[in-house]
Design a protein around this motif. Sequence first.
Motif, PDB file in Angstrom:
ATOM      1  N   TRP A 296      54.927  14.472  99.689  1.00  0.00           N
ATOM      2  CA  TRP A 296      55.218  14.369 101.128  1.00  0.00           C
ATOM      3  C   TRP A 296      54.000  14.766 101.888  1.00  0.00           C
ATOM      4  CZ3 TRP A 296      58.098  11.052 102.978  1.00  0.00           C
ATOM      5  CH2 TRP A 296      59.225  10.547 102.594  1.00  0.00           C
ATOM      6  N   LYS A 297      53.189  15.471 101.189  1.00  0.00           N
ATOM      7  CA  LYS A 297      51.817  16.079 101.703  1.00  0.00           C
ATOM      8  C   LYS A 297      50.896  14.547 101.702  1.00  0.00           C
ATOM      9  CE  LYS A 297      48.959  19.209 100.929  1.00  0.00           C
ATOM     10  NZ  LYS A 297      48.485  20.477 100.007  1.00  0.00           N
ATOM     11  N   GLN A 298      50.996  13.930 100.843  1.00  0.00           N
ATOM     12  CA  GLN A 298      50.226  12.524 100.755  1.00  0.00           C
ATOM     13  C   GLN A 298      50.828  11.415 101.647  1.00  0.00           C
ATOM     14  OE1 GLN A 298      47.362  13.303  99.538  1.00  0.00           O
ATOM     15  NE2 GLN A 298      48.155  14.845  98.841  1.00  0.00           N
ATOM     16  N   ALA A 299      52.141  11.502 101.551  1.00  0.00           N
ATOM     17  CA  ALA A 299      52.804  10.213 102.207  1.00  0.00           C
ATOM     18  C   ALA A 299      52.732  10.542 103.840  1.00  0.00           C
ATOM     19  CB  ALA A 299      54.452  10.289 102.007  1.00  0.00           C
ATOM     20  N   ARG A 300      52.709  11.816 104.189  1.00  0.00           N
ATOM     21  CA  ARG A 300      52.702  12.155 105.639  1.00  0.00           C
ATOM     22  C   ARG A 300      51.028  11.776 106.122  1.00  0.00           C
ATOM     23  NH1 ARG A 300      55.308  10.432 108.563  1.00  0.00           N
ATOM     24  NH2 ARG A 300      54.628  11.706 109.863  1.00  0.00           N
ATOM     25  N   MET A 301      50.089  12.131 105.274  1.00  0.00           N
ATOM     26  CA  MET A 301      48.764  12.025 105.658  1.00  0.00           C
ATOM     27  C   MET A 301      48.635  10.122 105.698  1.00  0.00           C
ATOM     28  SD  MET A 301      46.110  13.257 106.761  1.00  0.00           S
ATOM     29  CE  MET A 301      45.500  14.755 106.469  1.00  0.00           C
ATOM     30  N   LYS A 302      49.124   9.709 104.765  1.00  0.00           N
ATOM     31  CA  LYS A 302      49.010   8.306 105.006  1.00  0.00           C
ATOM     32  C   LYS A 302      49.672   7.633 106.334  1.00  0.00           C
ATOM     33  CE  LYS A 302      48.940   5.381 100.894  1.00  0.00           C
ATOM     34  NZ  LYS A 302      49.529   5.011  99.667  1.00  0.00           N
ATOM     35  N   TRP A 303      50.659   8.141 106.539  1.00  0.00           N
ATOM     36  CA  TRP A 303      51.261   7.808 107.933  1.00  0.00           C
ATOM     37  C   TRP A 303      50.232   8.067 109.048  1.00  0.00           C
ATOM     38  CZ3 TRP A 303      52.518  10.066 112.758  1.00  0.00           C
ATOM     39  CH2 TRP A 303      53.513   9.251 113.574  1.00  0.00           C
ATOM     40  N   HIS A 304      49.548   9.193 109.112  1.00  0.00           N
ATOM     41  CA  HIS A 304      48.727   9.379 110.001  1.00  0.00           C
ATOM     42  C   HIS A 304      47.151   8.398 109.991  1.00  0.00           C
ATOM     43  CE1 HIS A 304      50.276  12.890 111.950  1.00  0.00           C
ATOM     44  NE2 HIS A 304      50.714  13.416 110.675  1.00  0.00           N
ATOM     45  N   ASN A 305      46.896   8.259 108.798  1.00  0.00           N
ATOM     46  CA  ASN A 305      45.829   7.395 108.719  1.00  0.00           C
ATOM     47  C   ASN A 305      46.241   5.956 109.174  1.00  0.00           C
ATOM     48  OD1 ASN A 305      44.307   9.620 107.798  1.00  0.00           O
ATOM     49  ND2 ASN A 305      44.753   9.005 105.586  1.00  0.00           N
ATOM     50  N   SER A 306      47.251   5.639 108.889  1.00  0.00           N
ATOM     51  CA  SER A 306      47.635   4.162 109.421  1.00  0.00           C
ATOM     52  C   SER A 306      47.570   4.059 110.645  1.00  0.00           C
ATOM     53  CB  SER A 306      49.115   3.776 108.903  1.00  0.00           C
ATOM     54  OG  SER A 306      50.064   4.688 109.588  1.00  0.00           O
TER      55      SER A 306
END
Length: 525
Positions: A296-306
């Motif tokens: 979830w750390k990675q998944a949430r950062m990915k959301w922000h990066n999008s």
Amino acid sequence: MTTANTEKPAQISREELFKNIISHSKEYGFVFPSSEIYDGLSAVYDYGQLGVELKKNIREYWWKAMTQLHENIVGIDAAIFMHPTTWKASGHVDAFSDPLIDNKDSKKRYRADVLIEEHVAKIEGKIDKEVEKAAKRFGATFDEKMYRTTNPRVLEYQKKAEEINARFKSALEKNDLAEVQQIIVDCEIVCPVSGSRNWTDVRQFNLMFSTQMGSVSEEAGTIYLRPETAQGIFVNFLNVQKTGRMKIPFGIAQTGKAFRNEIVARQFIFRMREFEQMEMQYFVKPGEEMKWYEFWKQARMKWHNSLGIAQDKYRFHDHIKLAHYANAACDIEFEFPFGFKELEGIHSRTDFDLKNHEQFSGKKLQYFDPETNSSYVPYVIETSIGLDRMFLALLSNSYKSETLEDGTIRDVLNLPAFLAPVKVAVLPLVKKDGLPEKAREIMDVLKFDHLCQYDEKDSIGKRYRRQDAIGTPFCITIDHQSLEDSTVTIRHRDDMRQERVSIEKLPAIVEDKVSMKKALKTLTY
RNA sequence: GCGGAAGUAGCUCAUUUGGUAGAGCAUCAGCCUUCCAAGCUGAGGGUGGCCGGUUCGAGCCCGGUCUUCCGCUCCA
């Protein structure tokens, strides 16, 4: 400074930038101070006509990313009012019912109960010292029990300690804060830092807002406005798991208002007393929590990066000191105009919440795992982002005051197109020759899919700038050629480029440009 | 909560020692018809945060209060 550099305009400071963002927010209807005509209400803000659109779009993007893209995550909308026991189980009632007192000289704040307890402990220490001394003096013949019950000095200390304890206990029971303060005064307790007895009144600090439910004003009628949305998910764990036939791992998402009586609420909408959270609690098998924590750390950062914001505006901040319920925790921090601050929290909450709710409710909050043929209380990974903070992050990242080549200034919000409040502005080049009528026709087609604005006032350039200032990504301009060949121009906000397209294709083109779909597609998990 | 600063039109700000409250931008109506703000004419909008005091007279001086900003403190 009289020797200011006159050649180059000085780089505006972060504080000025922040002030400009706040002004811009108000001027264009994004955020207003609450109850402004009555001088406002501290740390409460209202979202205006454009703010509500932007906020709604952020919420929708989060919601789709969580629920639509994850088959095993479902949403709920729990009530803000919850049974009072909820907050006993969660630890919120005890965690912030402390009486606080400040020393006026050192400006240090203490828990009044701790000060008194320490004072009592000091007296008890004196007793032990007396006993020790006596033991040395009498040697082997020393009867400690006898000494403690007969020695006048020890008895005096003991009496004093008991008196203070009794007074303190009764003061707490009566919730008599003035008496608590009087105890501190009477005991001549001094501030460890300043050494002075210059104390403020004792104040009860309550994190949670309370209100009365029902007409009977008994203690049982006191309920709280939730300080976090998470508990609404935990108390519905079984309901959702059973009715949704959810298999672990699975998640429950929720967006909604939460309320915290912050000591100091500051920095615009960053820290408000009433705010909106977007939380997802992910229930996992005990022992697998770290795997999912990392996921979830990675998944949430990915959301922000999008969202197209520069990566260096974000960073992880791992918590060294963990809360009692967590075995791992980190924040996603964003570089606001006032520095890197928490935007989202990702916590491994263990089984703390469900276990406590089991205890307080007497209901079994467990998951039967058919693989191992056994039941367990799931562990929880929480992702919790502040919607208002995300709003502020986007706003402060996208607000630019550009100086163009011709020296003119352009205020622009470079918001991601799919989040922009207004998606399209429809502008007749001039207010005659049938151009407004043609523009209205286009407006009447597009308005069923997107929030559009029609504007025919002032020069075309001025209208473009107005749309730039509120972040409208595309302006459709209807000119004389439009009447001849049914084409219009689409003007792009970020580079002011224009392209000519046929009116017929407009709906498809616009849809492609402002749709959330593309961003969602980058979120492959 | 403590210390400092501030509060005048929607926004940004003026108003030299107390003497009838202003500008730019924005808004609205009309003119002009022009693809990147600032063309012309006119209009609306302020009980100077609020309450009290001093004074013949207060936006300005004094007290209180509310709100905001900065720093400290607090943040389960």
